[in-house]
Design an enzyme around this catalytic site. Structure first.
Site, PDB file in Angstrom:
ATOM      1  N   HIS A  49      49.949  96.788  19.169  1.00 31.79           N
ATOM      2  CA  HIS A  49      50.705  97.958  19.617  1.00 31.79           C
ATOM      3  C   HIS A  49      51.635  98.447  18.507  1.00 31.79           C
ATOM      4  CE1 HIS A  49      54.652  95.960  21.288  1.00 31.79           C
ATOM      5  NE2 HIS A  49      54.390  95.588  20.065  1.00 31.79           N
ATOM      6  N   CYS A  94      58.509  96.521  15.145  1.00 29.98           N
ATOM      7  CA  CYS A  94      57.545  96.987  16.153  1.00 29.98           C
ATOM      8  C   CYS A  94      57.209  98.466  15.955  1.00 29.98           C
ATOM      9  CB  CYS A  94      58.050  96.709  17.567  1.00 29.98           C
ATOM     10  SG  CYS A  94      57.601  95.051  18.134  1.00 29.98           S
ATOM     11  N   HIS A  96      50.669  96.031  15.053  1.00 31.26           N
ATOM     12  CA  HIS A  96      50.722  94.576  14.897  1.00 31.26           C
ATOM     13  C   HIS A  96      50.338  93.976  16.236  1.00 31.26           C
ATOM     14  CE1 HIS A  96      54.572  95.825  16.531  1.00 31.26           C
ATOM     15  NE2 HIS A  96      54.525  94.696  17.209  1.00 31.26           N
ATOM     16  N   HIS A 141      50.261  90.978  19.419  1.00 31.55           N
ATOM     17  CA  HIS A 141      50.988  89.958  20.178  1.00 31.55           C
ATOM     18  C   HIS A 141      49.980  89.176  21.003  1.00 31.55           C
ATOM     19  CE1 HIS A 141      55.125  91.271  19.426  1.00 31.55           C
ATOM     20  NE2 HIS A 141      54.698  92.525  19.551  1.00 31.55           N
ATOM     21  N   ASP A 163      42.457  93.164  26.503  1.00 31.11           N
ATOM     22  CA  ASP A 163      42.263  92.095  25.522  1.00 31.11           C
ATOM     23  C   ASP A 163      41.544  92.612  24.268  1.00 31.11           C
ATOM     24  OD1 ASP A 163      42.450  89.436  24.573  1.00 31.11           O
ATOM     25  OD2 ASP A 163      40.364  89.066  25.147  1.00 31.11           O
ATOM     26  N   HIS A 164      42.107  92.299  23.109  1.00 26.95           N
ATOM     27  CA  HIS A 164      41.579  92.718  21.803  1.00 26.95           C
ATOM     28  C   HIS A 164      41.539  94.236  21.633  1.00 26.95           C
ATOM     29  CE1 HIS A 164      40.705  88.512  21.405  1.00 26.95           C
ATOM     30  NE2 HIS A 164      40.395  88.696  20.145  1.00 26.95           N
ATOM     31  N   GLU A 196      55.911  88.455  25.813  1.00 24.90           N
ATOM     32  CA  GLU A 196      55.440  89.070  24.570  1.00 24.90           C
ATOM     33  C   GLU A 196      55.521  88.042  23.440  1.00 24.90           C
ATOM     34  OE1 GLU A 196      55.805  93.472  23.395  1.00 24.90           O
ATOM     35  OE2 GLU A 196      57.479  92.467  22.407  1.00 24.90           O
TER      36      GLU A 196
HETATM   37 NI    NI Z   1      55.599  94.296  18.943  1.00 23.20          NI
END
Ligand code: NI
Length: 136
Positions: free
Chosen positions: A15, A34, A40, A42, A80-81, A125
């Site tokens: 995100h 972020c 990047h 998580h 996911d992914h 997170e």
């Molecule tokens: Ni982040």
């Protein structure tokens, strides 16, 4: 006699936190790392909590296999992914903070659960940063 049952799940997603109405400086100041432009990832840990009375016939609050499959279909298969900002409809215009992701997940699961069951979402997170929805 209300009992809470919990199911853990996991998804990896990328995100970027960004408010397009703001300047780059203000975004950088508010969201820090972020906000980095190239996204990047998580490793999100999800805990879905369902609260209700024990069904006298089954002894269950709800069938955990049903809950497991529901989380897979509605959350894992969707997120996911994925890059949350680019690859999902839910976050095209909604900032994918942990807070917003938790609310989105609640909204995705809620219509599929019987009305008499209460639903709560906890989303990690990171190991140390997590959110809950709804509150109380
Ligand atoms: Ni982040």
């Amino acid at each position: 006699m209300k009992v809470a049952v919990f199911r853990k799940a996991h998804f990896n997603a990328a995100h970027r936190l960004h408010n397009p109405a703001w300047s780059d400086d203000r975004n950088q100041e508010t969201f820090g790392k972020c906000n980095l432009p190239h996204y990047h990832g998580h490793n999100y840990d999800l805990i879905v909590q369902v609260i209700g009375d024990i069904d006298p016939e089954t002894g269950y609050v709800m069938d955990m296999k049903v809950l497991k499959d529901l989380i897979k279909e509605q959350v894992e298969d969707r997120f996911d992914h994925k890059n949350l900002n680019l690859d999902t409809d839910e976050f095209k215009t909604l900032n994918p903070t942990a807070e917003n992701i938790a609310v989105v997940i609640w909204n995705l699961l809620r219509p599929h659960l019987p009305k008499h069951l209460e639903l709560k979402i906890r989303l990690y997170e990171t190991e140390r940063n997590f959110v809950e929805y709804p509150v109380g």
